[in-house]
Design a protein around this motif. Structure first.
Motif, short mmCIF file in Angstrom:
data_model
loop_
_atom_site.label_atom_id
_atom_site.label_comp_id
_atom_site.label_asym_id
_atom_site.label_seq_id
_atom_site.Cartn_x
_atom_site.Cartn_y
_atom_site.Cartn_z
N THR A 60 0.85 -1.19 0.00
CA THR A 60 0.00 0.00 0.00
C THR A 60 0.89 1.25 0.00
N ASP A 61 0.24 2.42 -0.01
CA ASP A 61 0.96 3.64 -0.35
C ASP A 61 2.01 4.07 0.66
N GLU A 62 1.94 3.60 1.91
CA GLU A 62 2.97 4.01 2.86
C GLU A 62 4.32 3.40 2.52
N ALA A 63 4.34 2.42 1.61
CA ALA A 63 5.60 1.79 1.19
C ALA A 63 6.26 2.53 0.04
N ARG A 64 5.66 3.64 -0.41
CA ARG A 64 6.17 4.34 -1.59
C ARG A 64 6.63 5.75 -1.24
N ASN A 65 7.56 6.24 -2.05
CA ASN A 65 7.88 7.66 -2.07
C ASN A 65 7.26 8.27 -3.32
N CYS A 66 6.75 9.48 -3.19
CA CYS A 66 6.07 10.14 -4.31
C CYS A 66 6.67 11.51 -4.56
N ILE A 67 6.90 11.81 -5.83
CA ILE A 67 7.22 13.16 -6.28
C ILE A 67 6.14 13.54 -7.28
N SER A 68 5.46 14.65 -7.05
CA SER A 68 4.31 15.01 -7.89
C SER A 68 4.53 16.34 -8.60
N ASN A 69 3.58 16.65 -9.47
CA ASN A 69 3.55 17.92 -10.21
C ASN A 69 4.79 18.10 -11.09
N ILE A 70 5.19 17.00 -11.74
CA ILE A 70 6.33 17.07 -12.67
C ILE A 70 5.80 17.51 -14.03
N ARG A 71 6.19 18.67 -14.46
CA ARG A 71 5.75 19.26 -15.72
C ARG A 71 6.46 20.58 -15.90
N PRO A 72 6.48 21.13 -17.10
CA PRO A 72 7.17 22.41 -17.30
C PRO A 72 6.64 23.53 -16.41
N GLY A 73 5.36 23.53 -16.07
CA GLY A 73 4.80 24.56 -15.21
C GLY A 73 4.87 24.25 -13.74
N GLY A 74 5.50 23.13 -13.38
CA GLY A 74 5.62 22.73 -11.98
C GLY A 74 7.06 22.40 -11.65
N LEU A 75 7.32 21.17 -11.21
CA LEU A 75 8.69 20.72 -10.94
C LEU A 75 9.33 20.31 -12.26
N ASP A 76 10.44 20.96 -12.62
CA ASP A 76 11.01 20.71 -13.94
C ASP A 76 11.70 19.34 -13.98
N PHE A 77 11.96 18.87 -15.20
CA PHE A 77 12.46 17.51 -15.39
C PHE A 77 13.83 17.30 -14.74
N ALA A 78 14.72 18.28 -14.84
CA ALA A 78 16.07 18.12 -14.31
C ALA A 78 16.04 17.94 -12.79
N GLU A 79 15.26 18.78 -12.10
CA GLU A 79 15.21 18.66 -10.64
C GLU A 79 14.48 17.39 -10.22
N ALA A 80 13.39 17.07 -10.92
CA ALA A 80 12.67 15.84 -10.59
C ALA A 80 13.55 14.62 -10.76
N ALA A 81 14.33 14.58 -11.85
CA ALA A 81 15.22 13.45 -12.09
C ALA A 81 16.28 13.34 -11.01
N PHE A 82 16.83 14.49 -10.60
CA PHE A 82 17.86 14.47 -9.56
C PHE A 82 17.28 13.95 -8.24
#
Length: 263
Positions: free
Chosen positions: A202-224
């Motif tokens: 279930t979800d407590e076993a996961r890490n989540c990064i959200s709002n990945i898009r040009p108008g949110g969290l950019d690809f370079a930072e999300a990937a890092f």
């Protein structure tokens, strides 16, 4: 007793409104909203609905990844239609029997399996999945991880990644999925990371990064940030609530070292 109160400036929120797509400082026309804001709301609602119902085009995602030299495997969930998917979330968490057999046939000794799933916004996947994978691949190569073929899953929810990772024999699974559209972000991609994937987590076993898009969290930072979590997940043999994203210091060092573009 306090002194006289200065009346608020009419445009006191104007500066904030220029910094965010959130609906603030909309103004009014009598007791209602200005017509321009009513029309903007209607457009945003239509875009959100379109993101949910726009047919997924997995072949286009596969072609974009092929240009990066990435092998892909198409799969489907147990939901046979979009209507089934929306009515029965449990079906979207399970692989179809044919897809399960196809993944089991490719089982190996993989460190990481990446699953790209349409989720609730195929728009987000079409626009953002391949650019994020492109930004992530150099980090994974530096970590010398063995990667399974990228799974492209139709009518899929996050937990389908557990079944896919288990079938492939992967030590960790990363699910990139279209998030539930908001009224200012119909194109938001989410990333869910799970160590030792298996059916029933279930979800407590996961890490989540959200709002990945040009108008949110950019690809370079999300990937890092994803690469940092992947590295720490393997070091600690866990993901989820016990693995906190403490990548800020590493992010600054990575920018200084040229590993990510400086913002």
């Amino acid at each position: 007793m306090s002194g006289p109160q200065t009346p608020p400036a009419p445009n006191r929120f104007a500066e904030l409104a220029r910094l965010t797509p959130a609906r603030i400082a909309l103004g009014r026309a009598g007791a209602s909203l200005p017509m321009r804001e009513v029309l903007r709301f209607g457009l945003a609602h239509a875009q959100a609905r379109d993101a949910v119902h726009t047919p997924f085009r997995p072949e286009e995602v596969a072609a974009a990844l092929a240009r990066l030299g990435v092998e892909t495997l198409p799969v489907e969930s147990a939901a046979r239609s979009r209507a089934d998917y929306l009515r029965r979330p449990d079906w979207g968490r399970s692989l179809s029997p044919q897809s399960l057999a196809a993944l089991q046939a490719r089982q190996g000794r993989f460190d990481l399996a990446i699953v790209i799933a349409d989720g609730l916004s195929s728009t987000a996947v079409h626009q953002n999945a391949a650019p994020l994978v492109e930004a992530l691949l150099p980090h994974l190569r530096r970590q010398t991880l063995t990667l399974a073929p990228v799974v492209i899953a139709s009518q899929a929810r996050v937990a389908l990644g557990d079944a896919a990772g288990q079938a492939l024999g992967a030590r960790m699974v990363l699910v990139l999925i279209g998030e539930r559209p908001g009224l200012s972000s119909p194109d938001s991609l989410g990333a869910y990371l799970t160590f030792a994937p298996r059916i029933g987590l279930t979800d407590e076993a996961r890490n989540c990064i959200s709002n990945i898009r040009p108008g949110g969290l950019d690809f370079a930072e999300a990937a890092f940030r994803l690469a940092w979590l992947i590295d720490q997940g393997f070091r600690r043999s866990l993901t989820g609530v016990k693995l906190k994203d403490e990548s800020d210091a590493a992010l600054e060092a990575g920018a200084a070292a040229g590993l990510i573009p400086k913002g």
